[in-house]
Design an enzyme around this catalytic site. Structure first.
Site, PDB file in Angstrom:
ATOM      1  N   TRP A   1       1.720  35.307   2.284  1.00  0.00           N
ATOM      2  CA  TRP A   1       0.990  34.049   2.077  1.00  0.00           C
ATOM      3  C   TRP A   1       0.573  33.824   0.641  1.00  0.00           C
ATOM      4  O   TRP A   1       0.617  32.699   0.139  1.00  0.00           O
ATOM      5  CB  TRP A   1      -0.193  33.947   3.055  1.00  0.00           C
ATOM      6  CG  TRP A   1       0.333  33.839   4.445  1.00  0.00           C
ATOM      7  CD1 TRP A   1       0.239  34.765   5.439  1.00  0.00           C
ATOM      8  CD2 TRP A   1       1.146  32.774   4.986  1.00  0.00           C
ATOM      9  NE1 TRP A   1       0.927  34.349   6.547  1.00  0.00           N
ATOM     10  CE2 TRP A   1       1.482  33.134   6.308  1.00  0.00           C
ATOM     11  CE3 TRP A   1       1.615  31.565   4.483  1.00  0.00           C
ATOM     12  CZ2 TRP A   1       2.270  32.315   7.127  1.00  0.00           C
ATOM     13  CZ3 TRP A   1       2.397  30.750   5.297  1.00  0.00           C
ATOM     14  CH2 TRP A   1       2.710  31.125   6.596  1.00  0.00           C
TER      15      TRP A   1
ATOM     16  N   ASP B   1      -7.749  32.551  -0.161  1.00  0.00           N
ATOM     17  CA  ASP B   1      -7.223  32.099   1.134  1.00  0.00           C
ATOM     18  C   ASP B   1      -7.788  33.050   2.185  1.00  0.00           C
ATOM     19  O   ASP B   1      -7.455  34.233   2.209  1.00  0.00           O
ATOM     20  CB  ASP B   1      -5.686  32.160   1.102  1.00  0.00           C
ATOM     21  CG  ASP B   1      -5.066  31.807   2.463  1.00  0.00           C
ATOM     22  OD1 ASP B   1      -5.810  31.566   3.429  1.00  0.00           O
ATOM     23  OD2 ASP B   1      -3.819  31.786   2.538  1.00  0.00           O
TER      24      ASP B   1
ATOM     25  N   LYS C   1      -6.801  30.293  13.588  1.00  0.00           N
ATOM     26  CA  LYS C   1      -6.867  31.732  13.820  1.00  0.00           C
ATOM     27  C   LYS C   1      -8.263  32.140  14.297  1.00  0.00           C
ATOM     28  O   LYS C   1      -8.417  32.724  15.347  1.00  0.00           O
ATOM     29  CB  LYS C   1      -6.481  32.495  12.558  1.00  0.00           C
ATOM     30  CG  LYS C   1      -5.034  32.219  12.187  1.00  0.00           C
ATOM     31  CD  LYS C   1      -4.711  32.613  10.791  1.00  0.00           C
ATOM     32  CE  LYS C   1      -3.393  32.016  10.370  1.00  0.00           C
ATOM     33  NZ  LYS C   1      -2.266  32.370  11.230  1.00  0.00           N
TER      34      LYS C   1
HETATM   35  N1  PMP Z   1      -2.494  31.562   4.774  1.00  0.00           N
HETATM   36  C1  PMP Z   1      -2.554  32.548   5.689  1.00  0.00           C
HETATM   37  C2  PMP Z   1      -3.303  33.797   5.340  1.00  0.00           C
HETATM   38  C3  PMP Z   1      -1.952  32.381   6.940  1.00  0.00           C
HETATM   39  O1  PMP Z   1      -2.006  33.358   7.840  1.00  0.00           O
HETATM   40  C4  PMP Z   1      -1.293  31.163   7.233  1.00  0.00           C
HETATM   41  C5  PMP Z   1      -0.661  30.885   8.578  1.00  0.00           C
HETATM   42  N2  PMP Z   1      -0.189  31.905   9.292  1.00  0.00           N
HETATM   43  C6  PMP Z   1      -1.230  30.190   6.248  1.00  0.00           C
HETATM   44  C7  PMP Z   1      -1.854  30.420   5.035  1.00  0.00           C
HETATM   45  C8  PMP Z   1      -0.513  28.880   6.487  1.00  0.00           C
HETATM   46  O2  PMP Z   1      -1.244  28.153   7.407  1.00  0.00           O
HETATM   47  P1  PMP Z   1      -0.711  26.778   8.028  1.00  0.00           P
HETATM   48  O3  PMP Z   1       0.392  27.132   8.973  1.00  0.00           O
HETATM   49  O4  PMP Z   1      -1.927  26.239   8.725  1.00  0.00           O
HETATM   50  O5  PMP Z   1      -0.255  25.930   6.911  1.00  0.00           O
END
Ligand code: PMP
Length: 362
Positions: free
Chosen positions: A103, A172, A196
């Site tokens: 991520w 994040d 989450k």
């Molecule tokens: N950052 C992290 C740490 C994630 O786990 C995720 C999704 N699994 C995201 C960003 C992206 O999130 P989204 O699918 O809501 O765009």
């Protein structure tokens, strides 16, 4: 509710049963209004109370002072991968990223793709986080911000300390928001998608120090501008009202569990049940992340039988009501996501399945 599974999904993920029941009780008639909240205007008094209460409760839970804005933003966390460089690097073209997994790498790639700033990746490893010394040696006091992902959902790598830097630190926290107490004053901005740890997909919460909210590039879309979102109290357009309603209920649920200190302790207990089971397995079960930075929320693991037999353990666990244990498609193996709402009984069932499976297969 015996038909509920123990859902180890990384997200969208398990929600508290109490929250689902409360939402169910209001489904056809929200507190005497004769309609579901999703059927009502976002500018009406009923939703207004919901969003105000959600913000106030979040401020209380985390301890967010007045010089930080709380924004309820439409869409997933990935929108922030674009919004962050667009909003925060205007006067200063260099930005720095710590990469500890998928991520943070994706966020850095999006910043590069936009072509509006010089993206400096100062650390790149998916098994550990940088030491304070490593950060200090690389951080540039002239850069606009230092970005990192506090908990890498796929690799299961979690920071134990906030990186120290003389520039705004952006985190994040999509997969560990509200999982333990944090000192918000150490951050320029934290953000997290809801699906989450606190609600349905379609909503992201941004907490940002107000002095960082400035005018951005003229081509930055209005709905990605923090200045526009703040000035319009997150309602420049129609916000994801139902998701905000559920998030508000989850905030109250966390308060009822002793707030972030209470939930943090419970999360550590749950995670250690799994890590201890792995440590005591004589190498049958393994975790890729280094011990000092193992995640309390997402635990990727493998066994010595290899990927070819991965489905076998998942079927074994499913017989014990434990589901969605497949590792992310990019790395395979297994992953147990044990967010706030995963009950201890679910973790007990999983560790028993791991022990029984090992005994039957080694
Ligand atoms: N950052 C992290 C740490 C994630 O786990 C995720 C999704 N699994 C995201 C960003 C992206 O999130 P989204 O699918 O809501 O765009």
């Amino acid at each position: 509710m015996s038909d509920r599974v123990f859902n180890f999904s990384a997200g969208p993920a398990v929600l508290p049963l109490e929250v689902l029941k409360e939402a169910q009780s209001n489904f056809l008639n929200h507190q005497g209004t004769g309609a579901n909240i999703m059927e009502q205007s976002h500018r009406g008094p009923v939703f207004d109370k919901i969003i105000q209460e959600a913000e106030a409760d979040l401020r209380t839970l985390i301890g967010i002072p007045d010089d930080y804005a709380v924004l309820f933003v439409s869409g997933g966390a990935s929108f922030q991968f674009s919004a962050i460089p667009l909003n925060l690097c205007k006067d200063n073209k260099k930005v720095q990223y710590i990469q500890t997994g998928t991520w943070s790498k994706t966020a850095a790639e999006e910043a590069k793709r936009l072509g509006i700033c010089d993206v400096d990746v100062i650390f790149n490893d998916t098994k550990r986080v940088p030491t304070a010394e490593e950060i200090k040696a690389k951080v540039d006091p002239e850069a606009a911000y230092l970005y990192y992902c506090d908990n890498e959902t796929i690799q299961g790598v979690e920071f134990q300390e906030v990186p120290e830097a003389p520039i705004p630190v952006i985190a994040d926290m999509s997969s560990n928001f509200l999982s333990r107490p944090i000192d918000i004053k150490k951050y320029g901005m934290v953000y997290a998608c809801a699906q989450k740890n606190f609600g349905p997909a379609g909503l992201t919460v941004v907490v940002i120090r107000k002095d960082l909210i400035k005018e951005t590039f003229p081509f930055c879309p209005n709905l990605l501008r923090y200045s526009v979102l703040e000035a319009n109290r997150s309602m420049k357009n129609t916000p994801p009202t139902y998701a905000i309603y559920i998030a508000g209920l989850v905030f109250k649920w966390i308060m009822s569990k002793g707030g972030l200190p209470g939930i943090g302790e419970l999360n550590r207990t749950k995670a250690m049940m799994i890590y201890d089971t792995i440590a005591q397995s004589n190498g049958f079960w393994n975790v890729p992340a280094e011990e000092t930075c193992r995640s309390m929320m997402n635990i990727p693991f493998t066994n010595t039988l290899g990927q070819d037999r991965a489905k076998e353990f998942m079927a074994f666990a499913k017989e014990r009501n434990c589901v969605t244990l497949a590792g992310h498609r990019s790395i395979g193996g297994f992953r147990a996501s044990i967010y706030n709402s995963m009950p201890v009984e679910g973790v007990e069932a999983l560790v028993q399945a791991m022990k029984d499976y090992q005994q039957a297969n080694q």
